[in-house]
Design an enzyme around this catalytic site. Structure first.
Site, PDB file in Angstrom:
ATOM      1  N   LYS A   1      -0.154   3.852   4.475  1.00 32.72           N
ATOM      2  CA  LYS A   1      -0.310   3.677   3.032  1.00 32.72           C
ATOM      3  C   LYS A   1       0.509   4.747   2.300  1.00 32.72           C
ATOM      4  CE  LYS A   1      -4.194   1.202   4.358  1.00 32.72           C
ATOM      5  NZ  LYS A   1      -3.994   0.514   5.566  1.00 32.72           N
TER       6      LYS A   1
ATOM      7  N   GLU B   1     -16.066   5.116   3.626  1.00 31.58           N
ATOM      8  CA  GLU B   1     -14.649   5.297   3.309  1.00 31.58           C
ATOM      9  C   GLU B   1     -14.516   6.163   2.073  1.00 31.58           C
ATOM     10  OE1 GLU B   1     -12.638   1.494   3.083  1.00 31.58           O
ATOM     11  OE2 GLU B   1     -13.659   0.828   4.902  1.00 31.58           O
TER      12      GLU B   1
ATOM     13  N   HIS C   1     -14.374  -1.029   6.314  1.00 33.34           N
ATOM     14  CA  HIS C   1     -13.263  -1.802   6.865  1.00 33.34           C
ATOM     15  C   HIS C   1     -13.644  -2.493   8.184  1.00 33.34           C
ATOM     16  CE1 HIS C   1      -9.181  -2.287   8.709  1.00 33.34           C
ATOM     17  NE2 HIS C   1      -8.922  -2.666   7.467  1.00 33.34           N
TER      18      HIS C   1
ATOM     19  N   ASN D   1       0.825  -1.223   0.000  1.00 32.24           N
ATOM     20  CA  ASN D   1       0.000   0.000   0.000  1.00 32.24           C
ATOM     21  C   ASN D   1       0.854   1.267   0.000  1.00 32.24           C
ATOM     22  OD1 ASN D   1      -2.450  -1.425   0.189  1.00 32.24           O
ATOM     23  ND2 ASN D   1      -2.203  -1.621   2.399  1.00 32.24           N
TER      24      ASN D   1
ATOM     25  N   HIS E   1      -7.107   5.107   2.180  1.00 31.90           N
ATOM     26  CA  HIS E   1      -6.512   4.853   0.862  1.00 31.90           C
ATOM     27  C   HIS E   1      -6.595   6.050  -0.082  1.00 31.90           C
ATOM     28  CE1 HIS E   1      -5.961   0.600   1.768  1.00 31.90           C
ATOM     29  NE2 HIS E   1      -7.110   0.708   2.425  1.00 31.90           N
TER      30      HIS E   1
ATOM     31  N   ASP F   1     -13.427   7.412   6.640  1.00 32.79           N
ATOM     32  CA  ASP F   1     -12.097   6.821   6.766  1.00 32.79           C
ATOM     33  C   ASP F   1     -11.449   6.924   5.388  1.00 32.79           C
ATOM     34  OD1 ASP F   1      -9.953   5.075   6.618  1.00 32.79           O
ATOM     35  OD2 ASP F   1     -10.909   3.493   7.786  1.00 32.79           O
TER      36      ASP F   1
ATOM     37  N   SER G   1     -11.145  -0.385   0.583  1.00 33.88           N
ATOM     38  CA  SER G   1      -9.844  -1.051   0.638  1.00 33.88           C
ATOM     39  C   SER G   1      -9.746  -2.304  -0.218  1.00 33.88           C
ATOM     40  CB  SER G   1      -9.496  -1.382   2.082  1.00 33.88           C
ATOM     41  OG  SER G   1     -10.497  -2.186   2.655  1.00 33.88           O
TER      42      SER G   1
HETATM   43  C1  LIG Z   1     -10.009   1.552   5.151  1.00 27.91           C
HETATM   44  C2  LIG Z   1      -9.031   1.189   6.215  1.00 27.91           C
HETATM   45  N1  LIG Z   1      -9.161   1.752   7.426  1.00 27.91           N
HETATM   46  C3  LIG Z   1      -8.317   1.451   8.420  1.00 27.91           C
HETATM   47  C4  LIG Z   1      -7.289   0.561   8.238  1.00 27.91           C
HETATM   48  C5  LIG Z   1      -6.407   0.257   9.388  1.00 27.91           C
HETATM   49  O1  LIG Z   1      -5.327   1.127   9.377  1.00 27.91           O
HETATM   50  P1  LIG Z   1      -3.978   0.728  10.087  1.00 27.91           P
HETATM   51  O2  LIG Z   1      -3.262  -0.210   9.171  1.00 27.91           O
HETATM   52  O3  LIG Z   1      -3.265   2.019  10.281  1.00 27.91           O
HETATM   53  O4  LIG Z   1      -4.342   0.067  11.373  1.00 27.91           O
HETATM   54  C6  LIG Z   1      -7.112  -0.043   6.984  1.00 27.91           C
HETATM   55  C7  LIG Z   1      -6.048  -0.995   6.698  1.00 27.91           C
HETATM   56  O5  LIG Z   1      -5.009  -1.106   7.147  1.00 27.91           O
HETATM   57  C8  LIG Z   1      -8.003   0.282   5.953  1.00 27.91           C
HETATM   58  O6  LIG Z   1      -7.883  -0.277   4.749  1.00 27.91           O
END
Ligand SMILES: Cc1ncc(COP(=O)(O)O)c(C=O)c1O
Length: 383
Positions: free
Chosen positions: A236, A175, A133, A47, A207, A204, A179
């Site tokens: 990412k 989001e 997610h 990522n 990405h 969120d 993801s």
């Molecule tokens: C949309 C989304 N939110 C949150 C996370 C979690 O983030 P982190 O890896 O910083 O825990 C991810 C993946 O890692 C994700 O794809």
């Protein structure tokens, strides 16, 4: 059934359905190449969209930060863990994204869990996109609020749910870029539906941040909205790890009282905050990297449309190729690995049953030749 029997049964089920998850040790995994067992693979699973995980200025900023502050923060931010490096980073993030405040977290998972746990009460309703997610859906399920999931990106379905009377407050969760599918949410319409119902919107943008919008300000900025709560992550496009929540002064002060992942957890090392400030600098000036990534996405999609695999309508760095069955996806990933390409087979329960996929991630570090080589191998292996 004993603990041991239960565990054995669950593992056996995973094996029988070709969905056992394992980890592979690598010598280097985030950049253009992934080295595994001494063999170099072209990496289409990371990522690290802008290639910043190896950026010399960011690495140097981390080293200098460690020399100045040491390697650990020594405690939660409420005790000793909130250094001048953390403070500076939060201010820079808030200014960049146009929010009064930013609060740093050790991960996106923790940030999502903390915000939802701190906000949601019994009489409230959380409305989350079905494909949100795991960190969001799990927090919503564990919260005392009612959780309703709406069909993916379906604004009318969301509006219908919002219209059902609710005793408490309504929180809409989605989001910027999904993801596992790589597609984007219609944030403008979602924000409008949420506003009309008097709810709050949490986005969120794990990405989208760094990659989309002017100076990489992400999905919300690109779609000209300002969610009440914006979660960005640093694992990412920032090439590091950690996360931040952007919000109002009052919400930030509230989270400092009630976000348990902040209060009862060691803050990220100050040196990491130094690296993140350096990464932010590179991102803001990163038009060339973003444009290389966009070209790579367009090149990939043009040719991938000819493959006998499902190509999702995604215009982001996440370009999943839907294979369907778990076993076929695993065997395709294994054959590609033999040929020197590292792709991850994503299977249920991470994605819906029957939609196992190769999650191709493109980065600014890939060359045109890398992408052509991958597509040629995919053509050969799916003929
Ligand atoms: C949309 C989304 N939110 C949150 C996370 C979690 O983030 P982190 O890896 O910083 O825990 C991810 C993946 O890692 C994700 O794809």
């Amino acid at each position: 059934m004993s603990w041991q029997q239960r565990i054995e049964q669950h593992l056996a089920q995973r094996c029988a359905s070709d969905s056992l998850r394992t980890r592979q040790v690598n010598e280097s995994g985030s950049g253009r190449f992934l080295v595994h067992n001494g063999k170099r693979h072209l990496n289409f699973s990371s990522n690290d969209y802008l290639g910043l995980s190896q950026h010399p200025e960011i690495v140097r900023a981390w080293q200098k930060g460690a020399e100045r502050y040491g390697v650990g923060s020594g405690g939660s931010g409420h005790v000793t863990g909130y250094s001048s490096a953390h403070h500076l980073l939060e201010n820079e993030l808030a200014q960049w994204l146009g929010y009064p405040r930013a609060l740093g977290f050790i991960s996106g998972f923790a940030a999502n869990q903390a915000v939802i746990a701190a906000l949601a009460q019994k009489q409230d309703r959380i409305l989350a996109d079905k494909l949100s997610h795991a960190s969001l859906l799990e927090a919503a399920m564990l919260s005392p609020a009612q959780l309703r999931r709406f069909a993916h990106n379906d604004v009318q379905a969301l509006a219908d749910l919002l219209a059902i009377p609710c005793e408490g407050q309504q929180l809409v969760i989605t989001e910027g870029v999904f993801s596992m599918d790589g597609d984007q949410a219609p944030l403008g319409e979602i924000a409008e539906a949420t506003r009309r119902a008097g709810g709050w919107l949490m986005v969120d943008d794990a990405h989208g941040i760094g990659v989309l919008g002017e100076e990489g300000r992400g999905s919300a900025y690109q779609q000209r909205i300002k969610p009440d709560l914006l979660v960005i992550t640093f694992g990412k496009a920032f090439g590091v790890s950690g996360a931040a929540v952007l919000c109002s002064d009052d919400v930030a002060d509230y989270l400092l009282q009630f976000a348990r992942h902040l209060i009862y957890s060691t803050a990220m090392p100050p040196a990491q905050a130094c690296a993140l400030s350096a990464a932010l600098d590179v991102i803001r000036k990163g038009d060339e990297r973003r444009s290389r990534l966009r070209d790579n996405i367009a090149d990939f999609r043009r040719e991938a449309a000819q493959l006998p695999l499902g190509l999702i309508n995604s215009h982001t760095a996440i370009q999943p190729l839907i294979v369907g069955e778990n076993a076929r996806t695993l065997s395709l990933a294994a054959r590609l690995r033999e040929r020197g390409f590292w792709l991850t087979a994503i299977r249920p329960p991470t994605v819906p049953t029957g939609s196992a996929r190769l999650r191709v991630t493109l980065t600014a570090e890939h060359t045109r030749e890398d992408i052509e080589a991958l597509l040629e191998a995919l053509h050969d292996e799916t003929r």
